[in-house]
Design a protein around this motif. Sequence first.
Motif, PDB file in Angstrom:
ATOM      1  N   THR A  69       0.849  -1.182   0.000  1.00 32.12           N
ATOM      2  CA  THR A  69       0.000   0.000   0.000  1.00 32.12           C
ATOM      3  C   THR A  69       0.888   1.235   0.000  1.00 32.12           C
ATOM      4  OG1 THR A  69      -1.826  -1.106   1.123  1.00 32.12           O
ATOM      5  CG2 THR A  69      -1.744   1.276   1.312  1.00 32.12           C
ATOM      6  N   LYS A  70       0.545   2.165  -0.872  1.00 34.17           N
ATOM      7  CA  LYS A  70       1.260   3.435  -0.942  1.00 34.17           C
ATOM      8  C   LYS A  70       0.502   4.446  -0.082  1.00 34.17           C
ATOM      9  CE  LYS A  70       2.752   4.717  -5.062  1.00 34.17           C
ATOM     10  NZ  LYS A  70       2.820   5.398  -6.388  1.00 34.17           N
ATOM     11  N   GLU A  71       1.240   5.141   0.785  1.00 34.59           N
ATOM     12  CA  GLU A  71       0.608   6.086   1.706  1.00 34.59           C
ATOM     13  C   GLU A  71       1.388   7.385   1.746  1.00 34.59           C
ATOM     14  OE1 GLU A  71       0.568   3.987   5.418  1.00 34.59           O
ATOM     15  OE2 GLU A  71      -1.010   2.642   4.757  1.00 34.59           O
ATOM     16  N   PHE A  85      -0.875   8.450   8.540  1.00 32.63           N
ATOM     17  CA  PHE A  85      -0.649   7.993   7.171  1.00 32.63           C
ATOM     18  C   PHE A  85      -2.006   7.884   6.486  1.00 32.63           C
ATOM     19  CE2 PHE A  85       2.775   6.085   9.655  1.00 32.63           C
ATOM     20  CZ  PHE A  85       3.904   6.315   8.872  1.00 32.63           C
ATOM     21  N   THR A  86      -2.082   8.310   5.233  1.00 25.67           N
ATOM     22  CA  THR A  86      -3.314   8.175   4.453  1.00 25.67           C
ATOM     23  C   THR A  86      -3.015   7.388   3.188  1.00 25.67           C
ATOM     24  OG1 THR A  86      -4.153  10.272   5.308  1.00 25.67           O
ATOM     25  CG2 THR A  86      -5.169   9.441   3.290  1.00 25.67           C
ATOM     26  N   MET A  87      -3.815   6.353   2.941  1.00 23.49           N
ATOM     27  CA  MET A  87      -3.645   5.518   1.758  1.00 23.49           C
ATOM     28  C   MET A  87      -3.901   6.341   0.503  1.00 23.49           C
ATOM     29  SD  MET A  87      -6.153   2.571   0.301  1.00 23.49           S
ATOM     30  CE  MET A  87      -7.415   3.790   0.074  1.00 23.49           C
ATOM     31  N   SER A  98     -11.172   5.200   1.104  1.00 23.59           N
ATOM     32  CA  SER A  98     -10.147   5.928   1.865  1.00 23.59           C
ATOM     33  C   SER A  98      -9.779   5.106   3.095  1.00 23.59           C
ATOM     34  CB  SER A  98     -10.657   7.309   2.288  1.00 23.59           C
ATOM     35  OG  SER A  98     -11.748   7.177   3.186  1.00 23.59           O
ATOM     36  N   LYS A 100      -7.141   5.685   6.652  1.00 25.03           N
ATOM     37  CA  LYS A 100      -6.198   6.526   7.393  1.00 25.03           C
ATOM     38  C   LYS A 100      -5.748   5.793   8.645  1.00 25.03           C
ATOM     39  CE  LYS A 100      -7.170  10.783   7.249  1.00 25.03           C
ATOM     40  NZ  LYS A 100      -7.438  12.207   7.329  1.00 25.03           N
ATOM     41  N   TYR A 120     -11.824   4.811   7.922  1.00 24.25           N
ATOM     42  CA  TYR A 120     -11.917   4.378   6.532  1.00 24.25           C
ATOM     43  C   TYR A 120     -13.320   4.539   5.994  1.00 24.25           C
ATOM     44  CZ  TYR A 120     -13.201   0.377   9.399  1.00 24.25           C
ATOM     45  OH  TYR A 120     -13.747  -0.417  10.359  1.00 24.25           O
TER      46      TYR A 120
END
Length: 155
Positions: A69-71, A85-87, A98, A100, A120
């Motif tokens: 997962t990229k955050e 961190f937010t996806m 979403s 978080k 989320y």
Amino acid sequence: MGRFGKLETDVHIRASASKFHELFSERIHHISNASTDKVHGVDLLEGEWGKVGSIVCWRYFHDGKARATKEIIEAVDKENNSITFTMIEGDLSEKYKSFKFKMQCIPKKKGSVVHWVLEYEKLHDNIPDSHTMLQLCVDIAKDIDAHLMEGSEEP
């Protein structure tokens, strides 16, 4: 069941809040050394470690599968030992619009408490709340604590 979810929990650890937060913000790439079976690596894709706006890719094992997962690092508060961190893309986006992760490490007389909040929005109502992701966060926090306490004199 609603589309919006929020789960939170506390994890009591022996390590200091500042040491835990430092590892989780400025040395994120070392988490895979502390939690080898759960976190396979954290890569810096853009920016600087522990800086707001930086983008990291988490490679981890969850629900029986290797995932990524990229955050984006949305917030860092050194004084309060917190990071958010937010996806932005990755495996979590298969089920969530979403996602978080908020982590705060609160100092106590003895050790600290890691407070996790997952917020989320699910893609549809049939997706269950992410209790397994919350448990993964708890397990990683315990692994980091054990790693930070290696060689200490405390029982």
